[in-house]
Design an enzyme around this catalytic site. Structure first.
Site, PDB file in Angstrom:
ATOM      1  N   HIS A   1       1.025  -1.247   0.019  1.00 50.92           N
ATOM      2  CA  HIS A   1       0.149  -0.197   0.039  1.00 50.92           C
ATOM      3  C   HIS A   1       1.034   1.238  -0.152  1.00 50.92           C
ATOM      4  CE1 HIS A   1      -2.472   2.980   1.894  1.00 50.92           C
ATOM      5  NE2 HIS A   1      -3.583   2.377   1.295  1.00 50.92           N
TER       6      HIS A   1
ATOM      7  N   VAL B   1       1.274   3.694   1.804  1.00 50.21           N
ATOM      8  CA  VAL B   1       1.942   4.198   3.110  1.00 50.21           C
ATOM      9  C   VAL B   1       3.131   3.194   3.642  1.00 50.21           C
ATOM     10  CG1 VAL B   1       0.094   5.723   3.813  1.00 50.21           C
ATOM     11  CG2 VAL B   1       0.159   3.385   4.579  1.00 50.21           C
ATOM     12  N   LYS B   2       3.060   2.160   2.937  1.00 48.81           N
ATOM     13  CA  LYS B   2       4.064   1.036   3.336  1.00 48.81           C
ATOM     14  C   LYS B   2       5.575   1.422   2.917  1.00 48.81           C
ATOM     15  CE  LYS B   2       1.179  -1.682   5.274  1.00 48.81           C
ATOM     16  NZ  LYS B   2      -0.210  -0.993   5.243  1.00 48.81           N
ATOM     17  N   HIS B   3       6.606   0.473   2.927  1.00 50.82           N
ATOM     18  CA  HIS B   3       7.973   0.773   2.865  1.00 50.82           C
ATOM     19  C   HIS B   3       8.086   0.976   1.486  1.00 50.82           C
ATOM     20  CE1 HIS B   3       8.031  -0.950   6.851  1.00 50.82           C
ATOM     21  NE2 HIS B   3       8.805  -0.301   7.091  1.00 50.82           N
TER      22      HIS B   3
END
Length: 390
Positions: free
Chosen positions: A192, A194-196
């Site tokens: 997603h 907002v992930k790394h």
């Protein structure tokens, strides 16, 4: 090199989001390359992304799917969770960690968390295990690994399977140096924004077990044994629907972005850890701001930077910081508080006291690689002032 998703200047009236992606010209070029190719989905870019994630984590098998939720669902399918089966999950997580059990007709059983880390507490898992327990889902909350050794011992003793929800922890290592995604029977990643690293939407399952991997590959493609790429290589139109699956395929467009992003992951992690260290230094000795404890020896991936503030002040602090352009958030409302779970599984207050007490105090502060040290200074100043004014 153009970047998208950068942090605004501290205090300039714009919102500093709690999480955000970074997309550069290299990422765009990789996506354009696929758009000009013969394959837009179920093609070579999917296989390449799976290979690169396997190499990065050390997992033997990787199966890319359309979201982290799809990956969780595929894992539950591979384990043949069904009516009458119980799966133990923590309450401090996104609802998908428990929903995937319900999708299969199983029953999620909530085990409380360690109050210092908010990771699932192995002692609480042991208390909740019954003969019906078929699996345990451990969530690497905020970006640090759970105590997989203790959890694995419990699962083996009771004949349960261990699933690692590592959606927060890509790039993290435990106290033994093992990479997140390699310590459970099946592990889950999310991509997603907002992930790394991001593929827009996307997820992946990791496992050492080739049988489980094949079950998940078939599940993501309607339960069909050969996808379009495989049929093309075999020069055949013949395929078999061997099970009831879903269309959880991910596109080559997304996976080209993911592979490009993966090349930058170590740099993203370095920046996240540097920013988290700035927060830690500023909050050292603060009476009303308590960061979560990091387990000894763990190399944290810092998907989230979470603090606890006085429960009586949390709502006002949240509102004041949002008004000051700081995109604070709360991760998470305990899953067993949601109306669906109350109604369907008769959950509610006093089920998981540590999680419930922590929830009243939780506040997620912005943390993503586009941020600058001056953003951290501004956020911390606003937090201290908001606490003072509340």
């Amino acid at each position: 090199m153009a970047q998208q998703g950068g942090s605004p200047e501290a205090g300039d009236g714009k919102m500093i989001p709690y999480g955000r992606h970074i997309i550069d010209d290299e990422d765009i070029a990789e996506v354009v390359r696929v758009l000009r190719s013969d394959w837009l989905t179920t093609g070579p870019a999917v296989q390449e992304f799976e290979k690169r994630i396997s190499e990065y984590t050390g997992a033997a098998h990787a199966v890319a799917v359309s979201s982290g939720t799809a990956a969780l669902h595929a894992a539950m399918h591979a384990l043949e969770i069904g009516p009458g089966d119980e799966v133990i999950v923590p309450p401090i997580t996104f609802a998908a960690s428990a929903n995937c059990v319900v999708y299969m007709g199983g029953t999620p059983v909530f085990a409380d968390v360690d109050p210092n880390t908010l990771l699932i507490d192995p002692a609480e898992v042991e208390k909740k295990i019954t003969p019906a327990t078929k699996a345990v889902v451990a969530v690497d909350y905020a970006g640090q690994t759970c105590d997989y050794d203790k959890l694995k011992d419990i699962c083996e003793k009771h004949g349960a399977t261990l699933v690692g929800d590592c959606c927060h922890a890509l790039g993290a290592r435990d106290e033994h140096g093992r990479m997140a995604g390699t310590m459970a029977d099946i592990s889950i990643l999310s991509f997603h924004p907002v992930k790394h690293i991001t593929t827009g939407e996307g997820g992946m399952t990791l496992t050492e077990n080739p049988v489980l991997a094949e079950r998940m590959r078939i599940f993501r493609n309607h339960g069909i044994n050969l996808d379009a790429s495989a049929r093309s290589k075999k020069c055949t139109w013949v395929y078999e629907m061997q099970d009831l699956g879903y269309n959880y395929r991910i596109t080559d467009i997304q996976c080209a972005l993911g592979t490009s992003q993966l090349r930058k992951l170590d740099g993203f992690l370095k920046k996240r850890r540097e920013l988290a260290a700035l927060y830690d230094n500023i909050f050292a000795g603060e009476q009303e701001i308590e960061p979560l404890r990091v387990r000894d020896g763990v190399e944290h991936a810092y998907h989230l930077y979470v603090v606890r503030v006085p429960a009586r002040k949390r709502e006002k602090v949240f509102e004041k910081m949002r008004a000051d352009g700081v995109g604070v958030n709360v991760h998470y409302i305990p899953v067993h508080y949601h109306p669906y779970y109350r109604k369907t599984f008769n959950t509610g207050e006093e089920l998981c006291p540590a999680a419930e007490s922590a929830y009243e105090k939780l506040l997620t502060l912005p943390l993503h690689p586009a941020m600058k040290p001056e953003d951290i200074d501004y956020i911390c100043d606003r937090l201290k002032q908001s606490l003072k004014d509340s």
